[in-house]
Structure formats: structure tokens, C-alpha cells
Write a protein that holds these residues in place. Structure first.
Motif, PDB file in Angstrom:
ATOM      1  N   PHE A  30       0.818  -1.222   0.000  1.00 47.71           N
ATOM      2  CA  PHE A  30       0.000   0.000   0.000  1.00 47.71           C
ATOM      3  C   PHE A  30       0.851   1.269   0.000  1.00 47.71           C
ATOM      4  N   ARG A  31       1.783   1.362   0.914  1.00 50.85           N
ATOM      5  CA  ARG A  31       2.635   2.563   0.987  1.00 50.85           C
ATOM      6  C   ARG A  31       3.474   2.729  -0.280  1.00 50.85           C
ATOM      7  N   PRO A  32       4.124   1.671  -0.807  1.00 53.10           N
ATOM      8  CA  PRO A  32       4.864   1.844  -2.057  1.00 53.10           C
ATOM      9  C   PRO A  32       3.973   2.266  -3.238  1.00 53.10           C
ATOM     10  N   LEU A  33       2.745   1.754  -3.283  1.00 57.87           N
ATOM     11  CA  LEU A  33       1.814   2.179  -4.343  1.00 57.87           C
ATOM     12  C   LEU A  33       1.473   3.654  -4.200  1.00 57.87           C
ATOM     13  N   LYS A  34       1.221   4.062  -2.975  1.00 56.60           N
ATOM     14  CA  LYS A  34       0.913   5.479  -2.711  1.00 56.60           C
ATOM     15  C   LYS A  34       2.064   6.355  -3.178  1.00 56.60           C
ATOM     16  N   GLU A  35       3.285   5.957  -2.897  1.00 53.26           N
ATOM     17  CA  GLU A  35       4.453   6.725  -3.326  1.00 53.26           C
ATOM     18  C   GLU A  35       4.597   6.712  -4.845  1.00 53.26           C
ATOM     19  N   HIS A  36       4.302   5.566  -5.468  1.00 60.64           N
ATOM     20  CA  HIS A  36       4.397   5.437  -6.917  1.00 60.64           C
ATOM     21  C   HIS A  36       3.443   6.413  -7.625  1.00 60.64           C
ATOM     22  N   TYR A  37       2.258   6.596  -7.079  1.00 58.38           N
ATOM     23  CA  TYR A  37       1.244   7.465  -7.688  1.00 58.38           C
ATOM     24  C   TYR A  37       1.181   8.848  -7.052  1.00 58.38           C
ATOM     25  N   LYS A  38       2.182   9.205  -6.281  1.00 56.93           N
ATOM     26  CA  LYS A  38       2.216  10.526  -5.648  1.00 56.93           C
ATOM     27  C   LYS A  38       2.108  11.604  -6.727  1.00 56.93           C
ATOM     28  N   GLY A  39       1.175  12.517  -6.557  1.00 57.29           N
ATOM     29  CA  GLY A  39       0.965  13.590  -7.511  1.00 57.29           C
ATOM     30  C   GLY A  39       0.031  13.235  -8.660  1.00 57.29           C
ATOM     31  N   ASP A  40      -0.401  11.990  -8.746  1.00 59.09           N
ATOM     32  CA  ASP A  40      -1.320  11.560  -9.803  1.00 59.09           C
ATOM     33  C   ASP A  40      -2.744  11.642  -9.255  1.00 59.09           C
ATOM     34  N   ASP A  41      -3.479  12.665  -9.658  1.00 62.53           N
ATOM     35  CA  ASP A  41      -4.817  12.869  -9.100  1.00 62.53           C
ATOM     36  C   ASP A  41      -5.866  11.925  -9.674  1.00 62.53           C
ATOM     37  N   ARG A  42      -5.470  11.015 -10.548  1.00 67.77           N
ATOM     38  CA  ARG A  42      -6.410  10.019 -11.083  1.00 67.77           C
ATOM     39  C   ARG A  42      -6.600   8.853 -10.125  1.00 67.77           C
ATOM     40  N   VAL A  43      -5.713   8.746  -9.119  1.00 73.56           N
ATOM     41  CA  VAL A  43      -5.751   7.626  -8.186  1.00 73.56           C
ATOM     42  C   VAL A  43      -5.888   8.167  -6.764  1.00 73.56           C
ATOM     43  N   VAL A  44      -6.836   7.606  -6.017  1.00 73.07           N
ATOM     44  CA  VAL A  44      -7.074   8.007  -4.629  1.00 73.07           C
ATOM     45  C   VAL A  44      -6.799   6.805  -3.732  1.00 73.07           C
ATOM     46  N   PHE A  45      -6.003   7.022  -2.699  1.00 72.13           N
ATOM     47  CA  PHE A  45      -5.700   5.973  -1.737  1.00 72.13           C
ATOM     48  C   PHE A  45      -6.502   6.206  -0.473  1.00 72.13           C
TER      49      PHE A  45
END
Length: 178
Positions: A74-89
Motif C-alpha cells: 500500500f505505501r509503495p503504491l501510494k508513493e508510486h502514484y504521488k501527484g497523480d490525481d487520477r488515483v485516490v488511496f
């Protein structure tokens, strides 16, 4: 079984039955069971994220598997998509005690303040838990960005998927048209 527990179960089953009786399942039909409480006490509806891919992690304080899933996927995915507003964690706790939940957020063991932290507010008896059929923890799901609440994948402690598995599902969903 005490009265409060009995009536809570009846209410959850009634909502689940009402939703499951509707075909097909749409965002409108599920909206009423997708209400959760955020750290400020406000109600948040997962339907509010229409058009975005929602990655949700279900956990509770004290769950060793939940801690591992958070750290390894979960945390690595959140970091991977940091700044991508198409994905919400979204991190969804089933802790019964709100003080315990807030402390776990601060400690950063199962979640952190960098995601939308929500609580079922009543442990595993929330209609959302019944709706998605969550029976073990950790559980994760990816909800599609289309108008329908579409569960692409969910995992539980017996079948926990990896960072790569979830990354593939998210990327697949991001390629689909709205």
C-alpha cells in the motif's frame, strides 16, 4: 446476542439485501452503504471519487498482516502514484475505538496521514464490509473509475497480493475510458 448487536446486524443485512437485489450494481445503488467517517468526524462517500481509481486498504490495529501489507504494497503504491490525481488511496479501519484508530494513524504502522483515512466506526459490522464480502484482514480492493462501483480485485490474509499485482490492476483501470 444483545439488542444493539442484533439490530445492527439486521440493518446491515437489510442494506446488503436491498443492494444485492438490484441488478446491475451501480454507483447510485451502492452510494448509501459507502459512507464512512474521516478523522475530522465528517462523513465521506466513496462515490465522491467517481472518475478516479480508488485503492482501498481495510485493516485494524494489532493486525500483523495489515502492517506487512501496508509496508510492502500500500505505501509503495501510494508513493508510486504521488501527484497523480487520477488515483485516490483510502485507508479504512475497522477499529471500534476511535482513539485507537487515530493513534494508529499517527504512529504510521498500518497507515499514515498522507492518505484519506476513514473508519467504519463500528468494527466489521459496517454495511460496506458486508457489501464487499470482506472476511479477513488485511483486505484491499481497487474500485474502477467508471460510473459503476466495480471491484476489480480484493485480497485477504490468505491471498494477499503484491505491489506488482495491484500496480497492474491500477494501470489497467487507468487505461479504460470513463
Amino acid at each position: 446476542m444483545n439488542k444493539l448487536r442484533f439490530y445492527g446486524l439486521i440493518a446491515a443485512l437489510a442494506v446488503s439485501f436491498q443492494v444485492s437485489a438490484q441488478q446491475p450494481i451501480t454507483a447510485d445503488s451502492t452510494a448509501k452503504i459507502l459512507m464512512l467517517v474521516d478523522t475530522a468526524g465528517r462523513l465521506v462517500n466513496l462515490h465522491d471519487f467517481h472518475g478516479k481509481v480508488v485503492v482501498a486498504d481495510f485493516w485494524f490495529t494489532g493486525c500483523g498482516g495489515c502492517q506487512n501489507f501496508y509496508n510492502l504494497a500500500f505505501r509503495p503504491l501510494k508513493e508510486h502514484y504521488k501527484g497523480d490525481d487520477r488515483v485516490v488511496f483510502v485507508s479504512i479501519s475497522t477499529d471500534r475505538d476511535m482513539a485507537v484508530w487515530r493513534k494508529s494513524i499517527r504512529e504510521g504502522i498500518y497507515t499514515d496521514s498522507g492518505v484519506l483515512n476513514l473508519s467504519t466506526g463500528r468494527s466489521t459490522r459496517h454495511p460496506l464490509i458486508y457489501f464487499y464480502g470482506i472476511t479477513g484482514y488485511p483486505s484491499a480492493l481497487v474500485i474502477g473509475k467508471t460510473g459503476k462501483e466495480k471491484v476489480l480485485h480484493w485480497v485477504n490474509s490468505r491471498n494477499c497480493c503484491s505491489f506488482e499485482d495491484l500496480l497492474g490492476l491500477i494501470e489497467l483501470e487507468l487505461k479504460l475510458p470513463r
